[in-house]
Structures are given as structure tokens and as C-alpha cells.
Scaffold this active site. Structure first.
Site, PDB file in Angstrom:
ATOM      1  N   HIS A 121       0.733  -1.332  -0.063  1.00 34.00           N
ATOM      2  CA  HIS A 121      -0.289   0.144  -0.194  1.00 34.00           C
ATOM      3  C   HIS A 121       0.643   1.482  -0.260  1.00 34.00           C
ATOM      4  CE1 HIS A 121      -2.741   2.955   1.678  1.00 34.00           C
ATOM      5  NE2 HIS A 121      -3.672   1.807   1.167  1.00 34.00           N
ATOM      6  N   ASP A 199       3.337  -4.909   8.413  1.00 34.32           N
ATOM      7  CA  ASP A 199       1.695  -4.296   8.092  1.00 34.32           C
ATOM      8  C   ASP A 199       0.571  -5.436   8.310  1.00 34.32           C
ATOM      9  OD1 ASP A 199      -0.470  -3.051   7.176  1.00 34.32           O
ATOM     10  OD2 ASP A 199       0.413  -2.008   5.278  1.00 34.32           O
ATOM     11  N   GLN A 202      -4.661  -5.665   7.067  1.00 31.06           N
ATOM     12  CA  GLN A 202      -5.111  -6.695   5.978  1.00 31.06           C
ATOM     13  C   GLN A 202      -4.900  -7.609   6.353  1.00 31.06           C
ATOM     14  OE1 GLN A 202      -7.638  -5.247   4.163  1.00 31.06           O
ATOM     15  NE2 GLN A 202      -7.174  -3.731   4.222  1.00 31.06           N
ATOM     16  N   LYS A 225     -10.731  -1.643  10.063  1.00 32.03           N
ATOM     17  CA  LYS A 225     -11.243  -2.754   9.701  1.00 32.03           C
ATOM     18  C   LYS A 225     -11.228  -4.040   9.905  1.00 32.03           C
ATOM     19  CE  LYS A 225      -7.317  -0.709   6.212  1.00 32.03           C
ATOM     20  NZ  LYS A 225      -7.951  -0.411   4.304  1.00 32.03           N
ATOM     21  N   CYS A 364      -5.070   2.367  -3.634  1.00 29.96           N
ATOM     22  CA  CYS A 364      -3.235   2.528  -3.300  1.00 29.96           C
ATOM     23  C   CYS A 364      -2.472   2.325  -2.991  1.00 29.96           C
ATOM     24  CB  CYS A 364      -3.653   3.092  -1.984  1.00 29.96           C
ATOM     25  SG  CYS A 364      -4.789   4.651  -1.209  1.00 29.96           S
TER      26      CYS A 364
END
Length: 406
Positions: A121, A199, A202, A225, A364
Site C-alpha cells: 500500500h 503491515d 489486512q 478494518k 492505493c
């Protein structure tokens, strides 16, 4: 037992209509909907507890502090951090990554190297580019193949004594591809002393996270999220690393002593939590963890994997559809285009008229789109409350869009 009807009953927004049609919400990689239990906690904070934390001896302040620190401990268990003070509240993944890139400035110098991947991202690209501009370090990017899978032989070649940071996402937001972070971490540990950043924006909504087993130095994710309010997030960092690095923001809460002659900083976690926090949101993030724990991580992962498998199988029956990352290990996302339909947003607008919410565009992740030589994709992304009937509605909507736009 996993009861999808009982789960859906906890999300009032799923009962609404959009454009005269029942809402089919398939934009969970952008943000998930919130269960009533989380919304009730938000409401209760502002109606019963509203006070600043860590700064008052009065009852409301003490109660608010207790609730926010309880939430921190829930999140500690959720990611299996060793200490609760290794859990730093942020506004989300983007702030967490920017924080890390900033506090590592003094650790890098000219010609040092930072490794990221093609699947990142923008939030895991731009802060490192800015760090390179500040320090003269260089960015190395692990390429992908035609299936969107990282070409790990390049990563092996990149690793050297110049490598100071390795930062990758665990799951691609654009394609849903699950990256081999365990392999990346093991190889980095074996060959360098680089900082390892994961990261988890997700992955935290879908996987059981264990930062100690993973052995990353930093892990960041967003609350919104994973069924919590927007403006919430977490930065995990190993104790010894956070204690050794400088703070990010300066202000109240993060000081031990302050005078015009100089300032000393508070211990963890407050060193990195300057200013008034999003108290209600942070408490509600703990409630979102409670919701996920009650449903069960295995149930969440199994249901979402079944949804993805079913969605891919049904969509591939449509002539002229292209699913990106089709052959890769994926979770939670199916990202596609229709042959002969030039603009993904046109498909998205037709689906919206049918009450179906998806995301269209570059997500993104412009480097991924450039690699596949496309402007964007249609992305359907799943959460625990989605159903197979909703996927059927998506498939019918895509067929209708194809008839209208071809």
C-alpha cells in the site's frame, strides 16, 4: 457453533437498503461495519464516562483510564505481545508506519538500504521514500511475477550488510495475496540485523496474530478494518527497541519532566502517545477484539476462506473475467476486471445501483496496477458477516454490468 444469521443480527446497518435494494456490503478491505456491541461501547463512553485519561484524580477520569488500559491489555493478548506497554495506540496503520519511519531516521545513513515489496500500500511506500530522502538511504523493491507472487530469489539477493529495514505487508490490500512473512523474517534474522516491520492492516481482521512467534520488531494495524471505529489503530514494538528510539510527537502525556532548559520523556507506552488520545475509540477497539474472540478466529478464517473460494469459482464462470492473483494464496479479497470494459468504476456504479458495495480503482497500490498495465480493478472483499447469497448477488451484478458495458 458458527451461526451466520446470529452474527448478522449484530450489525444493524446490514438491514438497510441502498438504491431500493438490500445492502450487500463487500468493501471490507476499505473498512468493516461495526457490531452493535462496539457501537454501544462508543455511546456509553460519551454518555457515561467522558473524561480525559491519565490526568485526573476524579472518578470519571479514573474510570475512563481503567477502561482504556483494559482495552490495551485485550489487544496485548489479541496479538500475543509480551508486555502491555509494547502496545501503542495510534490513528491507524498509516500513522504507525510513519511513526516507525520517523523514529528510525538516526539509525540510517547514506547508501543504507530499505527493502519493501511491489505489493505494498502507498502507506508502506511513501514513508520509506521520505526516510530515504532524509538519510540518503536507498529503496529496494521485491518484484512480483505474473500471479502477483513475490519473487523471493530477488529478496535473497537484496539482503546484505547494507539492509537496515525490511518492511512488508502480511496481506495485500489490493489482491488479497498472503505474503511469506515468516520466511522473510527468518532470512532477515539469519543475514542481517535489520529492523523488521510488518503491515498487518489486512491480516489482523482475518488471522490469528502472534507477534512473539512471528519475531517481528514492529507490527501495525488499523481498528476500522476489524470492526472498530475509524481513527483507531495499534503499533506494536519490541520493548528494547521502543525504549532505545526517540519519540514521534512532542506534547502532553509523553513527558517525565519538562522545563525550558530541557525535557525528559515518559516510559512506555506514553512516550509514543502524545496528546489527548481517541479514548472512546480505543476502548471500542477492545470491544471489537471481544467480538472477534467470541466468534472465534478459526470460525472467521474458515468462513471467509469459504466465501473467497466460492466467489472465485462463481466469477470464473463469467466469460472474459480476469482475476488478479488467481493462483496465489489469498484471503478476504477477489480483485478483477471484465474484458472489453475499460473502466472498473463503471462496473462499480452499476453494482451500486443494485445495492452492492465494492471498491474500484487502484486501491492505493499504483505500482501493482502499473505492473499489470491497468488503471484499476473491481475489488470485492469479505468479512465474517458476508454470505454466499451475497456473492450470488455480486455475480449476477457483474453479469449485468458486462451486458450493459460490453
Amino acid at each position: 457453533m458458527f451461526d451466520i444469521h446470529e452474527i448478522r443480527s449484530q450489525f444493524s446497518i446490514l438491514d438497510r437498503e441502498v438504491n431500493g435494494k438490500p445492502l450487500v456490503y463487500l468493501d471490507n478491505a476499505a473498512t468493516s461495519q461495526k457490531p452493535n456491541s462496539v457501537l454501544e461501547v462508543c455511546h456509553a463512553y460519551y454518555t457515561e464516562l467522558n473524561a480525559n485519561v491519565h490526568r485526573g484524580i476524579h472518578t470519571l477520569s479514573q474510570l475512563a483510564t481503567e477502561e482504556m488500559e483494559l482495552s490495551r491489555r485485550k489487544i496485548q493478548k489479541f496479538i500475543n505481545a509480551e508486555h502491555d506497554f509494547e502496545v501503542i495506540f495510534t490513528k491507524g496503520t498509516t500513522e504507525g508506519l510513519n511513526l516507525i519511519a520517523y523514529i528510525l531516521t538516526q539509525k540510517l545513513q547514506k547508501d543504507d538500504e530499505i527493502i519493501i515489496s511491489y505489493l505494498e500500500h502507498h502507506s508502506n511506500i511513501v514513508p520509506w521514500q521520505m526516510l530515504c530522502e532524509r538519510t540518503g538511504a536507498k529503496l529496494r523493491v521485491i518484484p512480483i511475477d505474473e500471479n502477483g507472487i513475490l519473487q523471493m530469489d530477488y529478496f535473497d539477493q537484496f539482503l546484505s550488510e547494507k539492509t537496515k529495514v525490511v518492511s512488508v505487508n502480511q496481506v495485500s490490500n489490493a489482491l488479497g495475496i498472503v505474503n511469506p512473512v515468516e520466511e522473510i523474517i527468518a532470512k532477515t534474522r539469519k543475514n542481517t540485523d535489520a529492523y523488521i516491520v510488518i503491515d498487518g492492516a489486512q491480516s489482523a481482521p482475518h488471522f490469528n496474530i502472534d507477534v512473539q512467534k512471528m519475531d517481528c520488531d514492529f507490527f501495525v494495524f488499523s481498528g476500522h478494518k476489524m470492526y472498530a471505529p475509524m481513527g483507531t489503530g495499534i503499533l506494536y514494538g519490541k520493548r528494547e527497541i521502543l525504549e532505545a528510539l526517540p519519540p514521534f510527537h512532542g506534547g502532553g502525556e509523553m513527558i517525565a519532566t519538562c522545563s525550558f532548559e530541557g525535557t525528559t520523556y515518559a516510559g512506555l507506552p506514553f512516550k509514543y502517545e502524545a496528546g489527548t488520545p481517541n479514548v472512546g475509540g480505543n476502548i471500542a477497539l477492545g470491544a471489537a477484539v471481544d467480538f472477534m474472540n467470541k466468534v472465534g478466529h478459526t470460525h472467521i478464517q474458515n468462513h471467509e476462506n469459504a466465501l473467497l473460494e466460492y466467489a472465485q469459482r462463481q466469477l470464473l464462470e463469467i466469460d472474459g473475467i480476469k482475476i488478479y492473483g488467481e493462483k496465489a494464496n489469498r484471503t478476504g479479497v477477489v480483485s478483477f476486471n471484465l474484458e472489453g470494459v475499460g473502466i472498473a468504476s463503471d462496473v462499480g456504479m452499476i453494482l451500486d445501483k443494485m445495492g452492492i458495495a465494492v471498491r474500484t480503482g487502484h486501491h492505493c497500490t499504483q505500482p501493482i496496477m502499473n505492473f499489470f498495465n491497468i488503471a484499476g480493478t473491481v475489488r470485492a472483499s469479505f468479512a465474517v458477516y458476508n454470505t454466499f447469497e451475497e456473492i450470488d448477488a455480486l455475480v449476477e451484478g457483474v453479469k449485468k454490468a458486462q451486458r450493459m458495458l460490453s
